[in-house]
Design a protein around this motif. Structure first.
Motif, PDB file in Angstrom:
ATOM      1  N   GLY A 181      97.506  20.208 -37.021  1.00 16.23           N
ATOM      2  CA  GLY A 181      98.098  19.125 -37.790  1.00 16.23           C
ATOM      3  C   GLY A 181      99.612  19.123 -37.851  1.00 16.23           C
ATOM      4  O   GLY A 181     100.201  18.331 -38.579  1.00 16.23           O
ATOM      5  N   PHE A 182     100.272  20.001 -37.093  1.00 18.27           N
ATOM      6  CA  PHE A 182     101.730  19.990 -37.068  1.00 18.27           C
ATOM      7  C   PHE A 182     102.202  18.789 -36.255  1.00 18.27           C
ATOM      8  O   PHE A 182     101.558  18.380 -35.288  1.00 18.27           O
ATOM      9  N   LYS A 213     105.713  23.273 -33.791  1.00 17.82           N
ATOM     10  CA  LYS A 213     105.249  24.629 -34.072  1.00 17.82           C
ATOM     11  C   LYS A 213     103.881  24.829 -33.428  1.00 17.82           C
ATOM     12  O   LYS A 213     102.976  24.023 -33.603  1.00 17.82           O
ATOM     13  N   VAL A 214     103.757  25.917 -32.661  1.00 18.78           N
ATOM     14  CA  VAL A 214     102.486  26.270 -32.019  1.00 18.78           C
ATOM     15  C   VAL A 214     102.149  27.707 -32.386  1.00 18.78           C
ATOM     16  O   VAL A 214     102.993  28.459 -32.849  1.00 18.78           O
ATOM     17  N   ARG A 215     100.893  28.074 -32.178  1.00 23.26           N
ATOM     18  CA  ARG A 215     100.469  29.448 -32.475  1.00 23.26           C
ATOM     19  C   ARG A 215     101.145  30.416 -31.504  1.00 23.26           C
ATOM     20  O   ARG A 215     101.213  30.156 -30.305  1.00 23.26           O
ATOM     21  N   ALA A 216     101.603  31.523 -32.025  1.00 24.94           N
ATOM     22  CA  ALA A 216     102.190  32.550 -31.173  1.00 24.94           C
ATOM     23  C   ALA A 216     101.137  33.540 -30.698  1.00 24.94           C
ATOM     24  O   ALA A 216     101.321  34.196 -29.680  1.00 24.94           O
ATOM     25  N   SER A 217     100.013  33.638 -31.416  1.00 28.45           N
ATOM     26  CA  SER A 217      99.013  34.659 -31.094  1.00 28.45           C
ATOM     27  C   SER A 217      97.736  34.085 -30.489  1.00 28.45           C
ATOM     28  O   SER A 217      96.838  34.837 -30.140  1.00 28.45           O
ATOM     29  N   ALA A 218      97.645  32.755 -30.368  1.00 29.32           N
ATOM     30  CA  ALA A 218      96.455  32.121 -29.781  1.00 29.32           C
ATOM     31  C   ALA A 218      96.881  30.789 -29.165  1.00 29.32           C
ATOM     32  O   ALA A 218      97.957  30.278 -29.459  1.00 29.32           O
ATOM     33  N   SER A 219      96.039  30.239 -28.325  1.00 31.85           N
ATOM     34  CA  SER A 219      96.368  28.963 -27.693  1.00 31.85           C
ATOM     35  C   SER A 219      96.334  27.827 -28.712  1.00 31.85           C
ATOM     36  O   SER A 219      95.713  27.936 -29.768  1.00 31.85           O
ATOM     37  N   THR A 220      97.046  26.754 -28.396  1.00 36.75           N
ATOM     38  CA  THR A 220      97.148  25.589 -29.276  1.00 36.75           C
ATOM     39  C   THR A 220      96.838  24.336 -28.466  1.00 36.75           C
ATOM     40  O   THR A 220      97.361  24.164 -27.365  1.00 36.75           O
ATOM     41  N   THR A 227     104.410  31.028 -25.899  1.00 38.88           N
ATOM     42  CA  THR A 227     105.613  30.240 -26.171  1.00 38.88           C
ATOM     43  C   THR A 227     106.410  30.759 -27.360  1.00 38.88           C
ATOM     44  O   THR A 227     107.408  30.163 -27.731  1.00 38.88           O
ATOM     45  N   GLY A 228     105.985  31.823 -27.986  1.00 35.42           N
ATOM     46  CA  GLY A 228     106.733  32.400 -29.088  1.00 35.42           C
ATOM     47  C   GLY A 228     106.714  31.598 -30.373  1.00 35.42           C
ATOM     48  O   GLY A 228     107.560  31.760 -31.217  1.00 35.42           O
ATOM     49  N   GLY A 229     105.777  30.666 -30.510  1.00 36.35           N
ATOM     50  CA  GLY A 229     105.636  29.934 -31.753  1.00 36.35           C
ATOM     51  C   GLY A 229     106.357  28.607 -31.833  1.00 36.35           C
ATOM     52  O   GLY A 229     106.237  27.901 -32.807  1.00 36.35           O
ATOM     53  N   LEU A 230     107.170  28.239 -30.812  1.00 37.89           N
ATOM     54  CA  LEU A 230     107.884  26.964 -30.825  1.00 37.89           C
ATOM     55  C   LEU A 230     107.890  26.376 -29.427  1.00 37.89           C
ATOM     56  O   LEU A 230     108.182  27.062 -28.459  1.00 37.89           O
TER      57      LEU A 230
END
Length: 155
Positions: free
Chosen positions: A82-83, A90-97, A144-147
């Protein structure tokens, strides 16, 4: 090469209109770029401003980007969490988005999705020629490091 164009001053305003007219102060200048017979690419532009009677005293601004208003633009991105974002999301740093993006002023469907010089497979790519909108869905891995930053070209 360098292309020099002379825009027309449309308007200007002083930061403090109550100050004496020759007082030193910031001003806002609105310019209209000329319609040219030659083709210019959207790019970084250097602006040089000077008074007609003081042409040797110049102010230079290097951080101006010229944009073609008909160029493709990322109008919005969403994630499965929902971002929302336009140029960054903002994307997940530890899993796919799972992501989706809407591109307006698109000249064609999105054929290739490249993020940080890496090409990704899209699960969906749609294009509406009448509205010149392209839509893509893809899964962004957790590298992607979360961004995620997006800059469309050629869509």
């Amino acid at each position: 090469g360098v292309t020099v164009v002379k825009p027309v001053v449309h308007s200007f305003s002083r930061k403090d209109p109550t100050a004496y007219p020759t007082a030193i102060q910031d001003v806002t200048i609105t310019i209209r770029t000329p319609v040219l017979a030659l083709s210019l690419e959207s790019s970084a532009v250097q602006i040089v401003v000077f008074h007609a009677q003081q042409s040797l005293r110049q102010a230079t601004y290097n951080n101006f980007n010229m944009k073609d208003p008909t160029s493709p633009v990322v109008s919005g991105m969403t994630t499965d969490e929902g971002f929302l974002g336009t140029s960054e999301i903002k994307v997940r740093a530890s899993a796919s988005t799972d992501l989706s993006a809407l591109v307006t002023n698109a000249k064609s469907a999105i054929l290739d999705l490249v993020v940080a010089d890496v090409s990704y497979d899209m699960t969906t790519s749609l294009y509406d020629a009448n509205s010149r909108q392209a839509y893509a869905i893809w899964t962004q891995p957790s590298d992607t490091g979360g961004l995620l930053s997006v800059n469309p070209t050629g869509a």
